[in-house]
Design a protein around this motif. Sequence first.
Motif, mmCIF file in Angstrom:
data_model
loop_
_atom_site.group_PDB
_atom_site.id
_atom_site.type_symbol
_atom_site.label_atom_id
_atom_site.label_comp_id
_atom_site.label_asym_id
_atom_site.label_seq_id
_atom_site.Cartn_x
_atom_site.Cartn_y
_atom_site.Cartn_z
ATOM 1 N N SER A 183 5.949 -43.297 -20.157
ATOM 2 C CA SER A 183 6.154 -42.829 -21.520
ATOM 3 C C SER A 183 5.268 -43.611 -22.492
ATOM 4 N N ALA A 184 4.862 -42.947 -23.555
ATOM 5 C CA ALA A 184 4.081 -43.621 -24.595
ATOM 6 C C ALA A 184 4.944 -44.561 -25.424
ATOM 7 N N ASP A 185 6.267 -44.432 -25.332
ATOM 8 C CA ASP A 185 7.190 -45.271 -26.097
ATOM 9 C C ASP A 185 7.974 -46.183 -25.162
ATOM 10 N N PHE A 186 8.256 -47.397 -25.646
ATOM 11 C CA PHE A 186 9.111 -48.302 -24.889
ATOM 12 C C PHE A 186 10.488 -47.671 -24.728
ATOM 13 N N GLY A 187 11.067 -47.812 -23.535
ATOM 14 C CA GLY A 187 12.388 -47.242 -23.334
ATOM 15 C C GLY A 187 13.027 -47.681 -22.039
ATOM 16 N N ALA A 204 17.746 -46.746 -12.508
ATOM 17 C CA ALA A 204 17.312 -47.477 -13.704
ATOM 18 C C ALA A 204 15.796 -47.410 -13.794
ATOM 19 N N ARG A 205 15.294 -47.238 -15.036
ATOM 20 C CA ARG A 205 13.842 -47.189 -15.252
ATOM 21 C C ARG A 205 13.503 -47.858 -16.576
ATOM 22 N N LEU A 206 12.447 -48.660 -16.544
ATOM 23 C CA LEU A 206 11.929 -49.332 -17.729
ATOM 24 C C LEU A 206 10.508 -48.873 -17.980
ATOM 25 N N ASP A 207 10.245 -48.330 -19.180
ATOM 26 C CA ASP A 207 8.903 -47.954 -19.607
ATOM 27 C C ASP A 207 8.400 -48.961 -20.624
ATOM 28 N N THR A 208 7.180 -49.415 -20.432
ATOM 29 C CA THR A 208 6.612 -50.415 -21.338
ATOM 30 C C THR A 208 6.156 -49.823 -22.660
ATOM 31 N N GLY A 209 5.888 -48.512 -22.682
ATOM 32 C CA GLY A 209 5.248 -47.915 -23.838
ATOM 33 C C GLY A 209 3.744 -48.137 -23.785
ATOM 34 N N ASP A 210 3.021 -47.494 -24.710
ATOM 35 C CA ASP A 210 1.561 -47.577 -24.732
ATOM 36 C C ASP A 210 1.097 -48.800 -25.511
ATOM 37 N N ASP A 212 -2.589 -50.150 -26.363
ATOM 38 C CA ASP A 212 -4.053 -50.036 -26.338
ATOM 39 C C ASP A 212 -4.541 -49.298 -25.097
ATOM 40 N N GLY A 213 -3.870 -48.195 -24.766
ATOM 41 C CA GLY A 213 -4.272 -47.383 -23.626
ATOM 42 C C GLY A 213 -3.582 -47.738 -22.328
ATOM 43 N N TRP A 214 -2.820 -48.824 -22.305
ATOM 44 C CA TRP A 214 -2.123 -49.259 -21.090
ATOM 45 C C TRP A 214 -0.636 -48.906 -21.216
ATOM 46 N N SER A 215 -0.083 -48.281 -20.181
ATOM 47 C CA SER A 215 1.351 -48.002 -20.127
ATOM 48 C C SER A 215 1.803 -48.061 -18.674
ATOM 49 N N ALA A 216 3.085 -48.340 -18.465
ATOM 50 C CA ALA A 216 3.588 -48.486 -17.093
ATOM 51 C C ALA A 216 5.095 -48.270 -17.086
ATOM 52 N N TYR A 217 5.625 -48.019 -15.880
ATOM 53 C CA TYR A 217 7.072 -48.028 -15.710
ATOM 54 C C TYR A 217 7.426 -48.613 -14.357
ATOM 55 N N LEU A 218 8.654 -49.102 -14.264
ATOM 56 C CA LEU A 218 9.219 -49.613 -13.018
ATOM 57 C C LEU A 218 10.622 -49.043 -12.911
ATOM 58 N N SER A 219 10.950 -48.503 -11.732
ATOM 59 C CA SER A 219 12.273 -47.911 -11.556
ATOM 60 C C SER A 219 12.850 -48.292 -10.205
ATOM 61 N N ALA A 701 23.937 -43.927 -32.747
ATOM 62 C CA ALA A 701 23.751 -45.227 -33.377
ATOM 63 C C ALA A 701 23.436 -46.313 -32.351
ATOM 64 N N TRP A 702 23.922 -46.145 -31.124
ATOM 65 C CA TRP A 702 23.766 -47.186 -30.107
ATOM 66 C C TRP A 702 22.783 -46.815 -28.994
ATOM 67 N N ALA A 703 22.250 -45.586 -29.028
ATOM 68 C CA ALA A 703 21.311 -45.151 -27.986
ATOM 69 C C ALA A 703 20.496 -43.970 -28.503
ATOM 70 N N ASP A 704 19.354 -43.757 -27.856
ATOM 71 C CA ASP A 704 18.537 -42.588 -28.204
ATOM 72 C C ASP A 704 19.186 -41.294 -27.742
ATOM 73 N N ALA A 705 19.845 -41.353 -26.574
ATOM 74 C CA ALA A 705 20.489 -40.146 -26.045
ATOM 75 C C ALA A 705 21.514 -40.536 -24.991
ATOM 76 N N PHE A 706 22.542 -39.722 -24.880
ATOM 77 C CA PHE A 706 23.565 -39.883 -23.843
ATOM 78 C C PHE A 706 23.876 -38.497 -23.291
ATOM 79 N N LYS A 707 23.915 -38.385 -21.951
ATOM 80 C CA LYS A 707 24.074 -37.090 -21.310
ATOM 81 C C LYS A 707 25.100 -37.167 -20.194
#
Length: 757
Positions: A183-187, A204-210, A212-219, A701-707
Motif C-alpha cells: 500500500s502507498a499508505d502506512f497501515g 496480520a499484515r504491516l505496510d510501510t507506506g511509500d 520516496d518510491g520505496w514501499s513494502a509489506y510483511l504478513s 475513531a479508533w480504526a480506519d475500518a472494521f469488518k
Amino acid sequence: MTTKTTLLAASILFCLYAGNGRAAEAASPANAAESAAATGASADAGKDATTLDAVSVVGTGQTRQVQALGKADLQREAAGTSPLKVMAKLPGVHFQSSDPWGNYEWSSKLSIRGFSQQQLGFTLDGIPLGDMSYGNHNGLHISRAITAENLSGAELSQGSGAIDTASSGNLGGTLRFFSSDPSADFGVRLAQTIGSDATSRTYARLDTGDHDGWSAYLSGVFHTTDKWKGEGPQRNSQFNGKFVYSGEDFKITGFADSSRRRETDYADLSLESAKRLGMDWDNYAKDWQRAIDAANGSFRGGVTSLDDAYYIARGVRDDDLAYLSAEWNLNADVTLAATAYYHNNEGQGHWATPYAVSPTVPLRMRTTEYDIERTGLMPSLSWQIGNHRLQAGLWLEKNDHGVQRNFYDLNRNEPPDEIFFYRNPSARVFRQRFDTDTRMYYVLDHMEFADGRLAVDAGFKGLKVETDGKTLIGGASRASGKLVSEDNFLPQLGARWQLSDHEEIFGSYSENLSAFRTGVNGPHSTSQAAFNAAVGTLEPETSKTFEAGLRTSRDQIEASVAVYRVNFENRLLAIARCAGIVGCASSFANVGDVESRGAEITVLWKPFAGFSWYHSLAFNDSQYESDYLDGTTVVLTKGKQAVDAPKRLYATELRWDHDGLQLQLGAKYTDKRYLTYLNDSHVSGFWVVDASASYEWKDLAWADAFKLQLNLTNLFDKEYFGSIGTNGFVASDPNGLNYTLQSGAPRQAFLTAEVRF
C-alpha cells in the motif's frame, strides 16, 4: 557456496542491471500496455495485478477466451479459501476438494475443458508453479506460494494461454495469479477467523507506506482446524514479504514466501465402501488397537478389508519461494525486463500401512519423500514500432528433484499421532534423482488496425525440456534414463474485431506441448525393462486448440459465448499393476488421442447499482479416440467419455452491495463423472450452495475500518463425492471397488473479524 546459490546470485545481479517487466506477467501497474500486448489483449484493455477488479468477467478486448476475478471476488469467500475454488464459477472450470476451503492438497484437483491439472499451466506474478499436483516435481501449490489474503486477482485462459506463460505443461489452459502490491499508505491489517471444527485463522499484515518510491509489506498467518470427520489436525503457517522500488523509468520488485504445512488425510472411499460404511467413514485414528486388530485380519463395525481404513495418513510440506524482478524503460517505446526466482521444497506423504510389519506391531509407516530445488531466469524485451508491439523473451530453469520411498518401524506402545518429518528409515524401497533443464523462448507481434477495432496477435514459442533420471536405490522397479521433450515451433494466432462500441468477436488457434513428468508418477516410475521398451516410441503429449466467440459489454449486462475444439494427441497413461495405495511399478505408454468439443456461456446482469446476478454454463464432450493395449488385453475405450470430465457445469451467483453491507449466494452444479476408462462406473451429479454476509464500518475513531464477515459453505448440507481419482483411475470397475473417492465437506460456518489501522 553451492552451484545453485551461485546461479541465483548471478541471476539477481543480472536483474538489478537488466530490469524486469513482462517476464513477471505485468505485475507492474505502470506497464498495462505492455501487459496487454503480451497477453493477447488490446493495449487499452490491458490489466495488471493491481487493476484486476476492473477487468470484465467476460474478457472484453482479448483475442482469446480470457476471464479474470479481482481481489473483491477472492475475499468474499471464507478466509483462506483457495483461489482455485473461487475460479470454479468461471465456465469450463471443474474444481473438487473434500475440505471447505479447497486447500487440502490430496483431494484438491482442477480440470478445464476435460484437461486434468497435470496438463494445465500455473504462475504467480509470472513465476512458474509447475502442475501444482500433490506429488509435485516442478513447483508448488498456490496455497503454499502465497497467503490467500495477499492475492490481488487471478486470470483464466481456458484454451490458449498467454504465449509467455512459464509452463512446460499447459496443454489445456493457464491460471495466472497476482500478488498485491504494498500500500502507498502506512497501515496495519489484523483478521481473526473462528468456525466449525475448532477452526482458527489469524492473519496480520504491516505496510510501510511509500517512502520516496520505496514501499513494502510483511504478513503472517497461522491456520489450524480439526478434520470435519475422523481425527487429526490440519495446520499451516505462512509468511509473505514484498517490496517495490519505483523510479522515473524503472521498477524493482521483490517477493518472498515461507510455508509450513501439516495435513492429516481423510480416508479414500470406494463406491462400495461408501454404501457399506457411510460417507462419513474415516481412518481409525485415534483407535490404535483397532488398527492393530485390522492389520491382523480381525475386522469389526462393517469393515471387510484392509483398505477400508488405515490408522492414519498425512502430508507434510515445507516451501520457500523468492523472486526479484525489475523493468527498465529504455525510452518511450522499448522496455527491458527480467525476473530471477528460487524455490526450495521438502515434503513427505505418510501412510501407516498394514501391508508391512514392524518388530512389535503389524503396521509400518511408509513415506514418499520429495525435494525440489529450482532456480530460474526470465528476461524479455518489448518494442513498440508503429501499430506493432513486438515482444521476445526466454524462460530458463534448472530443477533438481528427488523422490524416495521408505519405511519406518512403529512401536506398539506409541501410536504415530505426532506430525513431523521422519528421518533414518529402517528400510528403503527406492530413491531417484532428476536433473531437469527447461528452455523456452517466445516471439509475439501484437498488431492493431482500423483505429484499434481490429487486433491481431501472432507469435510462436519453442520449448525444450531435458531430464536425466537416475535410480540410486531400487533399480529393479524404477528406471534410469534420459528423456527429451522438444518442439521449436508452437504457433499462436488470435484476432479480435470490434463490431460496435459494445460487441466484439474473437477467434484463436494454438499448439502446445507438455513435457514428460518426472518423479513418482512419470515414465521413470516403471521398471527399467518397461522404460527401455517404451522410450524409443514415447512422444510427449500435444494439443491443438481452436476457439471462437462473441462478447457484449453494456451498462446492465455483460455476456459472452465461446465454442471450441481441442485435439489432444499422444495421451500418456500409467497402466497400474496393483492397487493405487500399494504403489508398485506401472507400465507407461502412449494410448491414443482425445477430442474435446464444447461451448461456454457467461452472463452478468446488473439491473441496478449494487446488485448483480452471474451465470456460467459450460458443455464439454471429451471422448477417447482409440483403444489401447494393456499387456495382451485390448481395452475398448474408443468413443468413451474421458474420466472426471463432466459434460455440464453450471454456476450462478447473486450479489448485493449497499452502504457497507454485502450479501452473496452462489450455487454450482457438477454433472456425472466417470471413474473408469470403459465408463462402467460413475458418480452422480450434484449441487452445492455457499452463502456469505458481511458489514464494514469505516472511518471509526479508533480504526480506519472494521469488518465482520460470515461464510456458510455447503449451505444445505449436501452429501456428495467432492473428489474422484485421488488414487488414480482404472480401466474397469463395475462393482465400485477402487478406493479413489473422497466425500465432500458438510455444512460449515466461519466468522471473520478484520480491523485496519
